[in-house]
Motif scaffolding. Structure first.
Motif, PDB file in Angstrom:
ATOM      1  N   TRP A 184       9.828   1.195  -2.100  1.00  0.00           N
ATOM      2  CA  TRP A 184       9.465   1.702  -3.428  1.00  0.00           C
ATOM      3  C   TRP A 184       8.246   2.605  -3.326  1.00  0.00           C
ATOM      4  O   TRP A 184       7.283   2.263  -2.638  1.00  0.00           O
ATOM      5  CB  TRP A 184       9.155   0.501  -4.341  1.00  0.00           C
ATOM      6  N   ASP A 185       8.311   3.755  -4.009  1.00  0.00           N
ATOM      7  CA  ASP A 185       7.194   4.698  -3.927  1.00  0.00           C
ATOM      8  C   ASP A 185       6.267   4.592  -5.129  1.00  0.00           C
ATOM      9  O   ASP A 185       5.397   5.434  -5.328  1.00  0.00           O
ATOM     10  CB  ASP A 185       7.703   6.136  -3.760  1.00  0.00           C
ATOM     11  N   GLY A 186       6.456   3.580  -5.943  1.00  0.00           N
ATOM     12  CA  GLY A 186       5.527   3.343  -7.051  1.00  0.00           C
ATOM     13  C   GLY A 186       5.943   4.014  -8.341  1.00  0.00           C
ATOM     14  O   GLY A 186       5.267   3.877  -9.353  1.00  0.00           O
ATOM     15  N   ALA A 190      -0.629   3.041   0.388  1.00  0.00           N
ATOM     16  CA  ALA A 190      -0.347   3.120  -1.052  1.00  0.00           C
ATOM     17  C   ALA A 190      -0.885   4.397  -1.683  1.00  0.00           C
ATOM     18  O   ALA A 190      -0.290   4.924  -2.613  1.00  0.00           O
ATOM     19  CB  ALA A 190      -0.938   1.901  -1.760  1.00  0.00           C
ATOM     20  N   PHE A 191      -2.015   4.903  -1.178  1.00  0.00           N
ATOM     21  CA  PHE A 191      -2.683   5.999  -1.906  1.00  0.00           C
ATOM     22  C   PHE A 191      -3.049   7.217  -1.068  1.00  0.00           C
ATOM     23  O   PHE A 191      -3.703   8.118  -1.582  1.00  0.00           O
ATOM     24  CB  PHE A 191      -3.972   5.462  -2.558  1.00  0.00           C
ATOM     25  N   PRO A 214      -3.370  10.632   0.046  1.00  0.00           N
ATOM     26  CA  PRO A 214      -2.858  11.845  -0.580  1.00  0.00           C
ATOM     27  C   PRO A 214      -2.078  12.739   0.373  1.00  0.00           C
ATOM     28  O   PRO A 214      -1.409  13.664  -0.057  1.00  0.00           O
ATOM     29  CB  PRO A 214      -4.127  12.550  -1.062  1.00  0.00           C
ATOM     30  N   ILE A 244       0.358  11.778   2.445  1.00  0.00           N
ATOM     31  CA  ILE A 244       1.751  11.416   2.723  1.00  0.00           C
ATOM     32  C   ILE A 244       2.628  11.885   1.574  1.00  0.00           C
ATOM     33  O   ILE A 244       2.203  11.892   0.423  1.00  0.00           O
ATOM     34  CB  ILE A 244       1.949   9.906   3.003  1.00  0.00           C
ATOM     35  N   GLN A 245       3.816  12.271   1.943  1.00  0.00           N
ATOM     36  CA  GLN A 245       4.719  12.878   0.961  1.00  0.00           C
ATOM     37  C   GLN A 245       5.040  11.916  -0.186  1.00  0.00           C
ATOM     38  O   GLN A 245       5.048  12.293  -1.335  1.00  0.00           O
ATOM     39  CB  GLN A 245       6.007  13.305   1.671  1.00  0.00           C
ATOM     40  N   ALA A 246       5.303  10.665   0.157  1.00  0.00           N
ATOM     41  CA  ALA A 246       5.589   9.666  -0.873  1.00  0.00           C
ATOM     42  C   ALA A 246       4.874   8.376  -0.507  1.00  0.00           C
ATOM     43  O   ALA A 246       5.015   7.897   0.613  1.00  0.00           O
ATOM     44  CB  ALA A 246       7.092   9.429  -0.967  1.00  0.00           C
ATOM     45  N   PRO A 247       4.111   7.802  -1.430  1.00  0.00           N
ATOM     46  CA  PRO A 247       3.412   6.560  -1.111  1.00  0.00           C
ATOM     47  C   PRO A 247       4.399   5.431  -0.821  1.00  0.00           C
ATOM     48  O   PRO A 247       5.489   5.401  -1.390  1.00  0.00           O
ATOM     49  CB  PRO A 247       2.629   6.259  -2.389  1.00  0.00           C
ATOM     50  N   ARG A 248       4.002   4.516   0.041  1.00  0.00           N
ATOM     51  CA  ARG A 248       4.883   3.383   0.378  1.00  0.00           C
ATOM     52  C   ARG A 248       4.304   2.114  -0.264  1.00  0.00           C
ATOM     53  O   ARG A 248       3.744   1.257   0.420  1.00  0.00           O
ATOM     54  CB  ARG A 248       4.994   3.252   1.888  1.00  0.00           C
ATOM     55  N   TYR A 249       4.466   2.022  -1.566  1.00  0.00           N
ATOM     56  CA  TYR A 249       3.916   0.872  -2.286  1.00  0.00           C
ATOM     57  C   TYR A 249       4.582  -0.430  -1.828  1.00  0.00           C
ATOM     58  O   TYR A 249       3.925  -1.458  -1.708  1.00  0.00           O
ATOM     59  CB  TYR A 249       4.099   1.024  -3.790  1.00  0.00           C
TER      60      TYR A 249
END
Lengths: 482, 331
Positions: free
Chosen positions: B71-73, B287-288, B290, B292-297
């Motif tokens: 999930w990317d958040g 998680a945060f 900036p 990375i293309q998509a955060p890995r929540y």
């Protein structure tokens, strides 16, 4: 007495419920209310960068409001590290900004979520005419995705890509050097001598910050930009972190680190430390982005600063600094905006000559509208030097992201794994005094595996061809027709 | 009949002594009448319960749930990956490196900070010490200092090029060349631990000072009459009496030091080469970050859950020893 007590109980209960409701509101969405007067409020989420930008934008939007009665601009400032997360949170909470800053990959991140509005219906010929001729072509602008205009730029395209070598003329002269180094070995020799003569107070060279960005900047004079940016050689479509040019750039820094030539402490520097040390006269030479020049001049107006091209390998230049697109995307308009017409007016204002003139005047940054600054810049010695370096070192380069969906899929997958880029391994090699080549080869294996997996998962939409530009010569300008 | 008085007035009245553990059953009034009797007290609790549920319980449960998703958040978490995130966390060398560093922070806090703070607390608890309030204030000031500012100040002090510490050490002839305190993979972590100790010292000191107030003066007087000197008083009165509270302090210090985040983020951000990376900065990055293309929540949540479980296991491992010490102290 009993009645009084009961009344007190009820008052307590109501107070508690009111407090609870207030607490709940903390996690609710709330609503934006125009700070002054009636009309439409447009929320702009931005980053107060460079220093002083917060006040600058407020002043500019005040002028905008005066010229557009009925539109109030509400500015939300986010710290640069959290800007994307903050904007995502705003969208998640149901109170998205109407206009927001999300540059480069950040724009694609917002685009994937369906939050960016296409702008083609708003732009006019007059609007396109504000930008340099040909720079708004969908195939090369950097602002279009699948042919649609999705973003607007702030800075000059060359400004984003440009990297320069900054040197202190007085320190070089004091150490017996007439001019800046032209090659990597000259750089090593000069830096060694200056540090040796500096007595622990003046140092010859620094890689710029904790991530050693200078490694990439120097390597980009030896290898195609795609190797340092993605770990992939776009000429072959294969992983190439172990390319001799990049390996030698790392080894050069490793040697200087082991010999205590580089200014100590860079391993924990942030992006502003290099120009601060340079302005203080503690650092003689370093490579960095052009905005450093204005910052140095602000800190030390009298410094004898030279700006030139980055030294190249002893064997000669292998590549020019790549210009993979005309602009870096920056301003986006929300697809969820309830007031798209008014939001576009703000976007239009952010691309106006008046705004760009003010931005250049305040920060010394070359903006996307050349008319706003070019004439003045050519009269300023520092800025003239930047223009000269840009002229000498920037060349068009292929961009698979703009070329097609397959290229975008592969590169997005690679960017989602930042650990596959050379940076961390390079710093580890430099700081730990370990050879870079074995680590680079290992990274290449992982990148190859990732490319294969991405292609396999793409249902035929992506292939090696999408990241291969066999006819591209990194010493010559590239055109999409190649 | 015994009556307990508190600042709020009479709060409990009972004619029977408290029941012994495993002893006879005590008949208490049914729940509903008791709730009705104190209903307004529960009303006062509602805001706290709501806030606690919203900001503590719910995020905790949600993070467990999201840990099972890629999930990317953004939007609903739909990409179920089962234990995939947990497997990746447990197999990730960098996570274990970060965990080890977090653990080292705790070791230093427990083995160095706690005894040192106790020593200072005993000294500052001496009524004959003049200016002790001033010393207490001085030692507590770092606790209220903003961590970001502390980070910047120490970075300047420890700078290998012109920093006060290096200049002083070099000037005194103690070192030949400046030490790269925050830039070397060998010195950065110990340096941060030292700063963390300095910053957290005041709060541990306050814990100990509070604990020392619980030792009745009568016992000291009795021991003095029995001929005990200061050392014997410390050995046979103070330390045994402090044991039950010391266990609570130990757990508090352990938890606090294991979750060190702001200092590392403000000074080294886990570098150089992840040598100062701790689990909270590791989680933050996924998680945060900036870049990375998509955060890995989802992955970050899994790392948080694993970290929480490991912390729990380490805490439980201390339980038998602590229980023994607690009983010994209480006796």
């Amino acid at each position: 007495m009993i009645r009084t007590r009961r009344t007190l109980h009820w008052a307590a209960a109501m107070t508690a419920l009111a407090l609870a409701a207030a607490g709940c509101n903390l996690v609710g969405t709330g609503s934006d209310v125009a700070p002054t007067g009636a009309g439409v409020t447009i929320t702009v989420a931005l980053v107060p960068d460079p220093p002083g930008a917060g006040a600058f934008y407020r002043e500019q939007f005040d002028a905008f409001q005066a010229a557009n009665p009925g539109i109030t601009v509400k500015v939300i400032e986010n710290p640069s590290d959290q800007q994307l997360s903050a904007i995502e949170l705003m969208f998640q909470q149901g109170s998205p900004p109407d206009v927001f800053r999300a540059q480069d990959n950040g724009m694609d991140r917002m685009l994937e979520r369906g939050w960016v509005a296409p702008l083609d219906t708003y732009v006019t010929e007059e609007f396109i005419g504000r930008f340099p001729e040909g720079s708004m072509e969908p195939a090369t602008s950097g602002l279009h995705r699948d042919g649609a205009l999705m973003s607007l730029p702030l800075v000059w395209g060359d400004w984003s890509a440009l990297r320069v070598f900054i040197y202190n003329q007085a320190i070089l002269k004091k150490n017996g050097f007439d001019g800046p180094p032209k090659t990597w070995s000259e750089l090593e020799t000069m830096a060694t001598a200056i540090t040796k003569n500096g007595g622990g107070k003046t140092f010859g060279y620094s890689p710029g910050a904790a991530t050693a960005p200078a490694v990439e900047m120097l390597a980009n004079t030896a290898v195609p930009y795609s190797i340092t940016a993605q770990g992939i050689d776009f000429r072959t479509g294969k992983a190439a972190t172990a390319d001799p040019g990049l390996v030698e750039a790392v080894e050069l820094h490793r040697r200087m680190q082991a010999a205590d030539v580089m200014m100590p402490g860079w391993e924990s520097w942030d992006g502003s430390r290099a120009f601060t040390e340079f302005a203080a006269g503690n650092l003689a030479m370093y490579a960095n982005a052009p905005w450093n020049v204005a910052e140095i001049r602000k800190l030390n107006p009298e410094i004898q600063m030279g700006v030139t091209t980055i030294p190249v390998p002893d064997s000669g230049r292998g590549a020019y600094t790549a210009l993979p697109q005309s602009f870096g995307p920056l301003w986006g308009m929300s697809a969820k905006s309830k007031h798209p017409q008014e939001a576009w007016k703000v976007m239009d204002f952010l691309s106006s000559k008046k705004f760009h003139e003010a931005y250049y005047k305040t920060f010394g940054t070359f903006t996307a509208l050349e008319d706003a600054w070019k004439e003045q810049a050519s009269k300023n010695p520092d800025q003239k030097a930047l223009l000269d370096v840009a002229e000498q070192t920037l060349r068009r380069a292929p961009n698979p992201k703009l070329a097609d969906e397959g290229g975008r899929a592969i590169l997005t997958a690679r960017e989602a794994k930042p650990e596959l880029r050379h940076i961390e391994a390079a710093v580890a090699a430099i700081v730990g005094d370990k050879p870079f080549l074995p680590v680079a080869k290992d990274l290449d294996k992982k990148i190859e595996t990732l490319i294969d997996q991405t292609i396999a998962a793409s249902d035929g939409k992506a292939s090696r061809k999408d990241i291969t530009f066999a006819g591209w010569d990194p010493l010559k300008p590239y055109s999409p027709e190649q | 009949m015994t009556t307990t008085q508190s600042r709020g007035g009479t709060v409990a009245a009972s004619s029977a002594p408290p029941p012994a553990r495993g002893g006879t059953t005590v008949h208490r009034p049914p729940l509903l009448p008791r709730l009705r009797k104190h209903w307004w007290s529960y009303v006062f609790l509602i805001p706290m319960i709501l806030l606690f549920g919203a900001f503590t319980v719910w995020p905790m449960i949600a993070s467990w749930w999201y840990a099972f998703f890629d999930w990317d958040g953004v939007g609903a978490a739909t990409d179920w990956v089962g234990l995939g995130n947990f497997t990746e966390v447990l197999g990730n060398e960098m996570f274990w490196q970060a965990f080890w560093n977090s653990f080292l922070f705790s070791v230093v806090a427990i083995c160095v900070e706690m005894p040192l703070a106790l020593l200072f607390a005993i000294l500052l608890n001496n009524h004959r010490l003049r200016g002790r309030d001033l010393y207490r204030l001085a030692l507590f000031l770092p606790v209220v200092a903003t961590t970001a500012v502390v980070g910047i100040v120490f970075a300047v002090l420890f700078d290998p090029a012109g920093g006060v510490v290096n200049d002083t050490l070099t000037g005194l002839g103690l070192i030949d060349r400046p030490i790269n305190f925050l830039g070397s993979t060998t010195t950065a972590l110990p340096t941060l631990m030292g700063i963390d100790l300095w910053k957290g010292f005041g709060i541990t000191l306050i814990y100990w000072l509070a604990a020392l107030q619980t030792v009745p003066k009568e016992i000291y007087e009795a021991s003095r009459i029995d001929g005990a000197n200061s050392g014997q008083q410390l050995r046979y009165v103070t330390l045994p009496m402090l044991t039950p509270i010391a266990i609570v302090i130990l757990l508090l210090v352990f938890q606090r030091s294991l979750n060190t985040f702001d200092l590392v983020q403000a000074t080294t951000q886990g570098g150089p080469v992840r040598s100062t990376d701790v689990v909270p900065t590791y989680i933050y990055r996924y998680a945060f970050d900036p870049f990375i293309q998509a955060p890995r929540y989802g992955f970050a949540c899994a790392a948080g859950v694993v970290f929480g479980l490991l912390t729990l296991v380490i805490t439980l491992m201390q339980a038998p020893l602590l229980r023994h010490r607690y009983k010994a102290g209480a006796a």
